[in-house]
Design a protein around this motif. Structure first.
Motif, PDB file in Angstrom:
ATOM      1  N   TYR A   1       1.617   8.396  -9.086  1.00 31.58           N
ATOM      2  CA  TYR A   1       2.107   8.111  -7.728  1.00 31.58           C
ATOM      3  C   TYR A   1       2.723   9.342  -7.066  1.00 31.58           C
ATOM      4  CZ  TYR A   1       1.217   3.139  -8.248  1.00 31.58           C
ATOM      5  OH  TYR A   1       0.595   1.924  -8.394  1.00 31.58           O
TER       6      TYR A   1
ATOM      7  N   PRO B   1       4.241  -1.261 -11.496  1.00 33.87           N
ATOM      8  CA  PRO B   1       4.588  -0.713 -10.181  1.00 33.87           C
ATOM      9  C   PRO B   1       4.683  -1.838  -9.149  1.00 33.87           C
ATOM     10  CG  PRO B   1       2.758   0.505 -11.169  1.00 33.87           C
ATOM     11  CD  PRO B   1       2.974  -0.706 -12.012  1.00 33.87           C
TER      12      PRO B   1
ATOM     13  N   GLN C   1       4.015   7.184   1.396  1.00 37.87           N
ATOM     14  CA  GLN C   1       4.889   6.118   0.902  1.00 37.87           C
ATOM     15  C   GLN C   1       6.060   6.755   0.161  1.00 37.87           C
ATOM     16  OE1 GLN C   1       2.118   3.866  -1.432  1.00 37.87           O
ATOM     17  NE2 GLN C   1       1.934   5.406  -3.017  1.00 37.87           N
TER      18      GLN C   1
ATOM     19  N   SER D   1       3.349  11.534  -0.544  1.00 39.14           N
ATOM     20  CA  SER D   1       4.447  10.640  -0.940  1.00 39.14           C
ATOM     21  C   SER D   1       5.785  11.372  -0.859  1.00 39.14           C
ATOM     22  CB  SER D   1       4.222  10.131  -2.373  1.00 39.14           C
ATOM     23  OG  SER D   1       4.286  11.217  -3.280  1.00 39.14           O
TER      24      SER D   1
ATOM     25  N   VAL E   1       7.718   2.270  -3.433  1.00 39.08           N
ATOM     26  CA  VAL E   1       7.066   1.955  -4.711  1.00 39.08           C
ATOM     27  C   VAL E   1       8.127   2.025  -5.798  1.00 39.08           C
ATOM     28  CG1 VAL E   1       5.252   2.555  -6.340  1.00 39.08           C
ATOM     29  CG2 VAL E   1       4.900   2.967  -3.900  1.00 39.08           C
TER      30      VAL E   1
ATOM     31  N   GLN F   1      -2.649   0.204   4.273  1.00 37.38           N
ATOM     32  CA  GLN F   1      -2.480  -0.177   2.870  1.00 37.38           C
ATOM     33  C   GLN F   1      -3.105  -1.546   2.615  1.00 37.38           C
ATOM     34  OE1 GLN F   1       1.500   0.698   1.715  1.00 37.38           O
ATOM     35  NE2 GLN F   1       0.725   1.597  -0.159  1.00 37.38           N
TER      36      GLN F   1
ATOM     37  N   THR G   1       7.881   1.716   3.359  1.00 39.62           N
ATOM     38  CA  THR G   1       6.934   1.396   2.280  1.00 39.62           C
ATOM     39  C   THR G   1       7.448   2.090   1.029  1.00 39.62           C
ATOM     40  OG1 THR G   1       5.090   1.329   3.828  1.00 39.62           O
ATOM     41  CG2 THR G   1       4.545   1.529   1.508  1.00 39.62           C
TER      42      THR G   1
ATOM     43  N   ILE H   1       4.758  -2.299  -5.164  1.00 35.70           N
ATOM     44  CA  ILE H   1       4.612  -1.684  -3.837  1.00 35.70           C
ATOM     45  C   ILE H   1       5.242  -2.639  -2.825  1.00 35.70           C
ATOM     46  CG2 ILE H   1       2.982  -0.854  -2.096  1.00 35.70           C
ATOM     47  CD1 ILE H   1       1.109  -0.069  -4.361  1.00 35.70           C
TER      48      ILE H   1
ATOM     49  N   PRO I   1      -0.541  -2.483  -9.919  1.00 31.95           N
ATOM     50  CA  PRO I   1       0.635  -2.752  -9.074  1.00 31.95           C
ATOM     51  C   PRO I   1       0.709  -4.195  -8.572  1.00 31.95           C
ATOM     52  CG  PRO I   1      -1.031  -1.608  -7.789  1.00 31.95           C
ATOM     53  CD  PRO I   1      -1.579  -1.721  -9.191  1.00 31.95           C
TER      54      PRO I   1
ATOM     55  N   HIS J   1       1.808  -6.147  -5.157  1.00 25.72           N
ATOM     56  CA  HIS J   1       2.011  -5.853  -3.731  1.00 25.72           C
ATOM     57  C   HIS J   1       2.853  -6.968  -3.104  1.00 25.72           C
ATOM     58  CE1 HIS J   1      -0.975  -2.548  -3.458  1.00 25.72           C
ATOM     59  NE2 HIS J   1      -1.547  -3.204  -4.448  1.00 25.72           N
TER      60      HIS J   1
ATOM     61  N   VAL K   1       8.269   6.864  -3.191  1.00 23.98           N
ATOM     62  CA  VAL K   1       8.159   6.499  -4.606  1.00 23.98           C
ATOM     63  C   VAL K   1       9.531   6.664  -5.251  1.00 23.98           C
ATOM     64  CG1 VAL K   1       6.999   6.989  -6.788  1.00 23.98           C
ATOM     65  CG2 VAL K   1       5.771   7.302  -4.632  1.00 23.98           C
TER      66      VAL K   1
END
Length: 697
Positions: free
Chosen positions: A172, A62, A27, A178, A144, A12, A142, A64, A128, A130, A29
Motif C-alpha cells: 500500500y 486491510p 489515499q 498515497s 486504509v 475507487q 479515504t 479501506i 481488503p 471496503h 495509509v
C-alpha cells in the motif's frame, strides 16, 4: 476543491467492481506497530465505535475506509427516501446495497468478515474490506487501516508473520499517490519507531509522510512530548500531530468519542497550551482532509493520462480477443485462408510481423542454402580420407596381373566416385534443415501473425497437424531427388567436360615444362640422339588426345622421360624401344606402407590426385547449385502451392465445424475480464472528465 475526495471515492468504487489495482489512487495509509492506537485514531476521525478493539493483533485484514461528508439537509432527505433511521449510516462492498445504521453491527460485520477470510485465530490476509461511512460529522477522507507491525508470531500465526505484514504494508505505501500516516505511541522512544522507519524506506524525502503521536496521557511522570511534537527529535516534513485515544476502560464503559475529544482538548490546553491549536483529533482530521485534497489535485493530471492510456490498451486487447463467433463456416474458412497466406508471406518475406531477433522463414532458408550448406560443401576436402598409398593401391589393383604401361582409367573413376559420394550427406542434411525451418514457420505464424488461432486451440492443433503431415509427406520425395542428384553425378564420369579438359591441358603444359627442364640438365655421357629419340617418342604419345584418357596417358609418358630406374643397382641406359624400357612390374614384391615411393609412383599418384581434385570441384559446384533448386521445387514451393487446398480439404467439413471452433475457456474469461475493465476505465474517464478546472483551485 472539496469535490475532489468524493471523485476519488467514486473511482475507487468503479475499480472495486472489477477487483483490480491497475490505477494507483490517492489515499491515506495508516502504519504503526501493534497496539500503537491506529484503529483508535480512525475511530476518532469517524466519531463512532466501528472497529474491533482489544489487545494483541486485532486488525488482520486491510480496511479501506471512505468517509463521506453529507450535508444535514441532504442527509435527512436521503434517510427519508431510503427509510433509514438516523443521519449516519455505513455500507460494505461485500454486502452490496445493505445499509447499516447500527455501528455496533458494522463492527460485528468487520469481525465476521475478517474471521471468514483470515480464520478465527491470529492469521492475516491481504484481501481488503471496503467500508463507506456517510456522516454529517465526518470530513471527506479515504483511509486504509493495516495490521500492526509485529515481531513474534502468536497463536496459529506462521513463523514469517513479520515478513507477511511488512509485505502487506509495502503493497500500500509503495503507491506514490498515497499519504503515509505513521502512528507512534508517545510512551516509546521516537527513535525506535517502526512506523517512521518503514515510511522512510519508501519516502526518504518525507514528502508524503505525516506523523501521529498517540497516548500523550500515558507518558512517564516528569516527561512530556514537547520536543517530539516540535520536531526536534525526528523532523517530519508534513508535521507531527499529537492526540489522545480512549483507554480500554473507556471503551468498556462505552465512553462516547465526542466526550473523548472534549477531554483530549482539555488535556492539551493544560499540558501543551502553546501547541493545543495544532494538535488533537479535530486538527488531525482537517489536516488530513487538506493534505489529501492537495495530493489529489497534484495527482489528477497524471491519473487522467494513465486512465486514457489504459483505455486504449484494453480496447486493443479486447479487439485481439475477437468477437464471439456467429457464422462458423465463414470464420473457419477465413482463419484457414489467413493462416495459409501468412505462412506463404513468411517464406516470401512479406509477412506483416517481421522478426527482428533472429532470421526466420525465407531468410533462414536462404541462409541455410548459401551459408550453412555452401560452407559445409566448401569444407569437404577433395582428397579427404584418401592417402597416397590408397591411390597407389587403387592404380595397382586396377591393372590386374599385367604390368602397367599407363595409369589405368578405372582407378581414376573408382577414386573420384568415392570422393563424390561424400557430398551426399551434407546435401541430405540441407534438406533436413529446410524441413525444420518450415516446421518453425508454423509456430511463428501461430504466435505472431494469426492471434485468432489462439482462441481456438483445437483448430490450431488441427492446422499444425495438417501442415506437419504435408511436410512429412514431401520430405522423402525431396530426399530421393537429392539422392538422385548425387547418383546422377556418379553414374557417368564425364572426362570431356569443358572445365575438366581445361584443367588437364594446364597440367599437360606444366609436365611438358618439367620434361624440358630435365632434358637440359641431362649429363654429358648420355647421347643426344637417344635423348632426342626419347623426346620424339614422348611427343608422339602426347599427341594422342582424341579421348579423355589419351590426355593423361600422354602426361604420364611425358613425366617418365629422363628418370632413373626403380632399382638401386646401376643399369645401362634404357633402349629407345618403349616396350622394353618401361614395362616395370610393380607386383613382384608387395609394397610396404612405410617404404619410400619411386619417382614414377609419385608422378602416377600426383596425376590421379590432380585429376580427382579437378573433377571433384566440378561436381561440387553442380551439387551446390542443384540441391537448393531441388529443395525449393520439391519441398518449399510445393508446400506453398498446396497448403491452402490441403487445409481446406482436410478441415473445411461440416462435421468438424463445431468441434474446431470451440473457444478455450480462459480466452472467453479473458475477453469478459477485458470488457469489464474497459467499461470501468471508460466510466472512470467520465468521472474525471466531470471535474472542472475551477475545482482544482
Amino acid at each position: 476543491m472539496e469535490a475532489l475526495i468524493p471523485v476519488i471515492n467514486k473511482l475507487q468504487d468503479v475499480f472495486n467492481t472489477v477487483g483490480a489495482d491497475i490505477i494507483q489512487l490517492p489515499q491515506i495509509v495508516v502504519v504503526g506497530t501493534q497496539s500503537s492506537g491506529k484503529s483508535s485514531v480512525l475511530e476518532n476521525l469517524v466519531g463512532r465505535d466501528i472497529l474491533p478493539r482489544g489487545t494483541g493483533i486485532v486488525t488482520r485484514r486491510p480496511l479501506i475506509l471512505q468517509l463521506v461528508h453529507i450535508d444535514p439537509a441532504d442527509g435527512r432527505k436521503t434517510t427519508e427516501e431510503n427509510g433509514i433511521d438516523g443521519d449516519e449510516w455505513g455500507k460494505f462492498l461485500h454486502t452490496k446495497n445493505k445499509i447499516y445504521t447500527d455501528f455496533e453491527e458494522i463492527r460485528q460485520e468487520i469481525e465476521a468478515e475478517t474471521d471468514r477470510i483470515s480464520g478465527i485465530n491470529k492469521g492475516i490476509s491481504d484481501e481488503p474490506i471496503h467500508l463507506k461511512i456517510f456522516s454529517p460529522h465526518a470530513v471527506n477522507l479515504t483511509l486504509v487501516d493495516l495490521p500492526g507491525i509485529t515481531k513474534v508470531p502468536v497463536g496459529d500465526q506462521p513463523k514469517d508473520i513479520e515478513i507477511q505484514i511488512r509485505e502487506l504494508i509495502f503493497k500500500y505505501i509503495l503507491n506514490p499517490n498515497s499519504i503515509i500516516l505513521a502512528v507512534t505511541a508517545a510512551n516509546t522512544d521516537m527513535a525506535t519507531s517502526e512506523a517512521l522507519k518503514v515510511a522512510r524506506e519508501v519516502d526518504p524525502d518525507g514528502r508524503r509522510t505525516l506523523a501521529v503521536v498517540t497516548k500523550l496521557d500515558l507518558m512517564d511522570a516528569g516527561t512530556d512530548a514537547m520536543d517530539i511534537l516540535m520536531g526536534r527529535v525526528i523532523p517530519v516534513k508534513l508535521g507531527i500531530i499529537g492526540i489522545i485515544n480512549r483507554s480500554q476502560l473507556d471503551i468498556n464503559q462505552k465512553k462516547a468519542v465526542a466526550d473523548s475529544i472534549r477531554d483530549e482538548y482539555a488535556f492539551l490546553q493544560k499540558k501543551y497550551p502553546s501547541l493545543a491549536n495544532r494538535n488533537g483529533t479535530k486538527y488531525l482530521a482537517r489536516t488530513l482532509n487538506r493534505l489529501l485534497m492537495h495530493h489529489i489535485r497534484d495527482c489528477l493530471p497524471e491519473l487522467k493520462t494513465r486512465i486514457n492510456v489504459l483505455v486504449a490498451q484494453y480496447q486493443s486487447l479486447l479487439s485481439s480477443y475477437g468477437e464471439p463467433v456467429e457464422d462458423k463456416s465463414a470464420t473457419l474458412l477465413q482463419l484457414i485462408t489467413k493462416f495459409a497466406a501468412e505462412y506463404c508471406n513468411t517464406i516470401e518475406g512479406t509477412a506483416k510481423y517481421i522478426e527482428t531477433a533472429e532470421l526466420c522463414g525465407g531468410a533462414r532458408i536462404c541462409y541455410i542454402f548459401h551459408e550453412t550448406f555452401g560452407r559445409t560443401l566448401e569444407s569437404v576436402d577433395p582428397l579427404g580420407g584418401l592417402t597416397t598409398i590408397d591411390v597407389l593401391t587403387a592404380i595397382r589393383n586396377a591393372t590386374g596381373p599385367r604390368p602397367a604401361l599407363f595409369v589405368p582409367e578405372v582407378s581414376f573413376e573408382l577414386l573420384v566416385k568415392r570422393q563424390v559420394k561424400r557430398l551426399e550427406e551434407p546435401s541430405l542434411r540441407c534438406v533436413e534443415l529446410v524441413h525444420e525451418e518450415m516446421q518453425r514457420i508454423i509456430q511463428h505464424c501461430s504466435n505472431y501473425s494469426t492471434q485468432e488461432l489462439l482462441r481456438f486451440p483445437k483448430l490450431h492443433d488441427a492446422i499444425v497437424e495438417v501442415v506437419t503431415s504435408l511436410l512429412r509427406k514431401r520430405l522423402p520425395i525431396t530426399n530421393e531427388m537429392v539422392h538422385n542428384l548425387v547418383a546422377i553425378e556418379l553414374a557417368y564420369i564425364n572426362t570431356k567436360h569443358p572445365d575438366f579438359a581445361d584443367a588437364c591441358s594446364l597440367m599437360n603444359n606444366n609436365l611438358e615444362e618439367q620434361r624440358r627442364s630435365r632434358l637440359r640438365d641431362l649429363p654429358a655421357a648420355v647421347p643426344r640422339d637417344k635423348a632426342s629419340a626419347s623426346a620424339s617418342q614422348s611427343s608422339y604419345v602426347s599427341d594422342q588426345t582424341d579421348g579423355g584418357t589419351g590426355i593423361w596417358r600422354g602426361m604420364l609418358r611425358k613425366g617418365e622421360e629422363g628418370t632413373p630406374g626403380d632399382k638401386a643397382v646401376p643399369q645401362p641406359p634404357p633402349p629407345a624401344s618403349p616396350q622394353k624400357g618401361h614395362a616395370v612390374n610393380l607386383l613382384d614384391v608387395p609394397v610396404p606402407v612405410s617404404r619410400k615411393l619411386s619417382a614414377r609412383e609419385q608422378r602416377d599418384c600426383e596425376i590421379i590426385e590432380r585429376l580427382i581434385k579437378s573433377y571433384f570441384l566440378i561436381v561440387r559446384k553442380n551439387i551446390q547449385d542443384s540441391v537448393p533448386k531441388a529443395v525449393m521445387h520439391f519441398l518449399v514451393n510445393h508446400v506453398k502451392d498446396c497448403l491452402q487446398s490441403e487445409l481446406v480439404g482436410q478441415l473445411y467439413k461440416t462435421s468438424l465445424l463445431n468441434d474446431l471452433l470451440i473457444e478455450s475457456e480462459d480466452m472467453a474469461q479473458r475477453r469478459t475480464e477485458a470488457a469489464d475493465m474497459l467499461k470501468a476505465l471508460q466510466k472512470a474517464s467520465q468521472v474525471i472528465a466531470e471535474i472542472r478546472e475551477t475545482h482544482l483551485w
